[in-house]
Design a protein around this motif. Structure first.
Motif, mmCIF file in Angstrom:
data_model
loop_
_atom_site.group_PDB
_atom_site.id
_atom_site.type_symbol
_atom_site.label_atom_id
_atom_site.label_comp_id
_atom_site.label_asym_id
_atom_site.label_seq_id
_atom_site.Cartn_x
_atom_site.Cartn_y
_atom_site.Cartn_z
ATOM 1 N N UNK A 184 8.729 1.699 -5.005
ATOM 2 C CA UNK A 184 9.791 1.031 -4.260
ATOM 3 C C UNK A 184 10.963 0.816 -5.210
ATOM 4 N N UNK A 185 12.183 0.778 -4.683
ATOM 5 C CA UNK A 185 13.328 0.486 -5.543
ATOM 6 C C UNK A 185 13.907 -0.896 -5.283
ATOM 7 N N UNK A 186 13.656 -1.460 -4.096
ATOM 8 C CA UNK A 186 14.189 -2.776 -3.769
ATOM 9 C C UNK A 186 13.086 -3.811 -3.934
ATOM 10 N N UNK A 187 13.365 -4.859 -4.686
ATOM 11 C CA UNK A 187 12.330 -5.822 -5.023
ATOM 12 C C UNK A 187 11.747 -6.525 -3.804
ATOM 13 N N UNK A 188 12.476 -6.577 -2.713
ATOM 14 C CA UNK A 188 11.948 -7.245 -1.528
ATOM 15 C C UNK A 188 10.929 -6.397 -0.780
ATOM 16 N N UNK A 189 10.714 -5.157 -1.206
ATOM 17 C CA UNK A 189 9.701 -4.314 -0.590
ATOM 18 C C UNK A 189 8.340 -4.455 -1.263
ATOM 19 N N UNK A 190 8.235 -5.314 -2.274
ATOM 20 C CA UNK A 190 6.966 -5.550 -2.938
ATOM 21 C C UNK A 190 6.013 -6.307 -2.009
ATOM 22 N N UNK A 191 4.702 -6.180 -2.234
ATOM 23 C CA UNK A 191 3.739 -6.756 -1.286
ATOM 24 C C UNK A 191 3.931 -8.240 -1.002
ATOM 25 N N UNK A 192 4.180 -9.062 -2.028
ATOM 26 C CA UNK A 192 4.221 -10.501 -1.788
ATOM 27 C C UNK A 192 5.473 -10.954 -1.051
ATOM 28 N N UNK A 193 6.436 -10.052 -0.859
ATOM 29 C CA UNK A 193 7.639 -10.397 -0.104
ATOM 30 C C UNK A 193 7.450 -10.192 1.396
ATOM 31 N N UNK A 194 6.429 -9.437 1.772
ATOM 32 C CA UNK A 194 6.054 -9.173 3.171
ATOM 33 C C UNK A 194 7.289 -8.849 4.017
ATOM 34 N N UNK A 195 8.031 -7.827 3.606
ATOM 35 C CA UNK A 195 9.188 -7.392 4.393
ATOM 36 C C UNK A 195 8.762 -6.613 5.623
ATOM 37 N N UNK A 196 7.628 -5.918 5.523
ATOM 38 C CA UNK A 196 7.128 -5.157 6.666
ATOM 39 C C UNK A 196 5.645 -4.902 6.491
ATOM 40 N N UNK A 197 5.043 -4.326 7.514
ATOM 41 C CA UNK A 197 3.606 -4.126 7.502
ATOM 42 C C UNK A 197 3.114 -3.157 6.455
ATOM 43 N N UNK A 198 3.926 -2.172 6.104
ATOM 44 C CA UNK A 198 3.501 -1.168 5.123
ATOM 45 C C UNK A 198 3.111 -1.823 3.805
ATOM 46 N N UNK A 199 3.885 -2.766 3.340
ATOM 47 C CA UNK A 199 3.659 -3.368 2.035
ATOM 48 C C UNK A 199 2.363 -4.167 1.971
ATOM 49 N N UNK A 200 1.980 -4.783 3.092
ATOM 50 C CA UNK A 200 0.826 -5.681 3.081
ATOM 51 C C UNK A 200 -0.415 -5.082 3.729
ATOM 52 N N UNK A 201 -0.276 -3.954 4.419
ATOM 53 C CA UNK A 201 -1.399 -3.409 5.190
ATOM 54 C C UNK A 201 -2.648 -3.137 4.353
ATOM 55 N N UNK A 202 -2.543 -2.535 3.155
ATOM 56 C CA UNK A 202 -3.777 -2.341 2.389
ATOM 57 C C UNK A 202 -4.477 -3.657 2.047
ATOM 58 N N UNK A 203 -3.715 -4.670 1.613
ATOM 59 C CA UNK A 203 -4.329 -5.958 1.291
ATOM 60 C C UNK A 203 -4.971 -6.581 2.527
#
Length: 401
Positions: A113-132
């Motif tokens: 990812x290039x934008x820090x808000x796309x990291x998992x703990x920011x939960x911007x969308x389902x893709x980032x958190x779906x594996x967890x």
């Protein structure tokens, strides 16, 4: 490695990062504090398994192993930067609402990812958190580091720097152990390690650290990375120019900019880039759309002759840094179950990466299977689909162990 672009409010990330540093920047000499919690932010509670299933379905992930609701948290914790100096980072912790008091733990390291808000703990969308969510709803404790310079941590992000990816992941495990104890639960010693794309080599780096005693408590329980670039010099660099945009120019520029920040491989941007403003794009705040506009669609147009020579024939500090990145499957002998998950149709990370890793393990006397999870097109990419299919395959495998 990198997803299709979307609009992100980057100002939010900068403000969060600045606030985190102002509140809890570690003092000099506090490396012994690595893994200590700085702050906890409750995120979302998905009360029932049906709530989790809806989230995963919306993200186009599989729901076959959903058994529990899930509580999620953002942990900010102490770690070290690539030079070993104290800093902070953030990550996602997801716990099942039910199941055993003592939980098996899964470490998932995410893709580019290039934008820090796309990291998992920011939960911007389902893709980032779906594996967890997948692992936690199956009954595991899931931890997903944001990496340095992503999420809440101060940037920039040291892209494809396995040593700092490893310390960020290991220190989140330590923080998660402290956190879950405060919730009346415990984490088992043996860690089930996985990750996707960039996170594939982050996963093998973490697995090596756990297997060689880097932590006093945690040990390697199993390893199942997905579509990792384990042989970047021989299997990724040669095909960068043939990838579709923005992946071709995005990966190329990200790698050169990051490694220059860490290892000084060029003196000024114009040495390697024909276009202006390339370094500024990788500040953790710019969006994918801005990256595409700045870099253009062709690696030939992006790079100077010297830049092309670096990619075609890495030398000096660049070659040395690539050797570190590409060495996560060498120099250690797994004593836990290991498999390498791929998608045979992956247009970005070819299967040769996994076979190279497998050969390295074979040289240590360990036969590691390469598992094809199948082809799935996600957002026009079979590489991204590998994360969906690989996660579904890996959670089922982890449950058999």
């Amino acid at each position: 490695m990198m997803r299709h672009t979307r609009i992100i409010v980057g100002i939010l990330a900068g403000a969060l990062a600045a606030g985190a540093v102002a509140v809890a920047a570690p003092a000099a000499g506090e490396t012994r504090e690595s893994g200590r919690i700085v702050a906890v932010q409750p995120l979302r509670s998905l009360t029932t398994k049906e709530d989790v299933a809806r989230e995963l379905t919306a993200a186009e992930f599989k729901v076959d192993e959903v058994r529990y609701g899930v509580d999620t948290y953002q942990l900010v914790y102490r770690t070290v930067d690539p030079a070993g100096r104290p800093t902070i980072a953030s990550g996602l912790v997801a716990l099942p609402r039910g199941g055993a008091r003592e939980l098996r733990v899964v470490s998932y390291t995410h893709g580019t990812e290039i934008n820090r808000t796309d990291a998992p703990s920011m939960w911007r969308d389902g893709w980032a958190v779906a594996p967890a969510l997948t692992y936690a709803s199956a009954g595991f404790a899931a931890v997903a580091p944001d990496y340095l310079g992503m999420g809440i941590g101060p940037g920039p992000h040291p892209y494809l720097d396995v040593p700092s990816e490893t310390t960020a992941a290991l220190d989140l495990l330590r923080a998660a152990r402290e956190f879950t104890a405060g919730k009346g639960r415990a984490l088992e010693r043996k860690v089930l390690v996985t990750g996707f794309s960039q996170g594939g080599t982050a996963a093998t780096g973490l697995a090596r650290a756990l297997a060689t005693g880097a932590d006093g408590w945690f040990r390697l329980g199993a390893l199942s990375p997905i579509a990792g670039p384990y042989d970047g010099r021989r299997q990724v660099l040669p095909v960068l120019a043939s990838m579709p945009p923005p992946f071709n120019t995005g990966y190329t520029a990200y790698l050169l900019v990051s490694y220059n920040r860490l290892h000084h491989i060029y003196d000024k941007p114009s040495d390697v880039f024909e276009k202006e403003g390339v370094e500024e794009v990788f500040d953790g705040v710019h969006t994918g759309e801005e990256l595409a506009e700045t870099l253009g669609g062709s690696v030939d147009d992006l790079l100077t002759p010297r830049g092309k020579a670096l990619i075609d024939n890495p030398t000096g500090p660049f070659a040395a840094a690539l050797a570190v990145h590409d060495g996560t499957c060498t120099g250690w002998t797994p004593r836990a179950p290991v498999r390498l998950v791929v998608s045979g149709g992956d247009e970005q990370i070819v299967v040769g990466n996994a076979t190279a890793c497998r050969a390295s393990f074979a040289a240590s006397g360990v036969d590691v299977p390469v598992v094809d999870a199948g082809d799935l097109v996600y957002n026009d990419s079979k590489h991204l689909g590998a994360n969906v299919m690989g996660t579904a395959d890996t959670v089922k495998w982890f449950k058999t162990l």
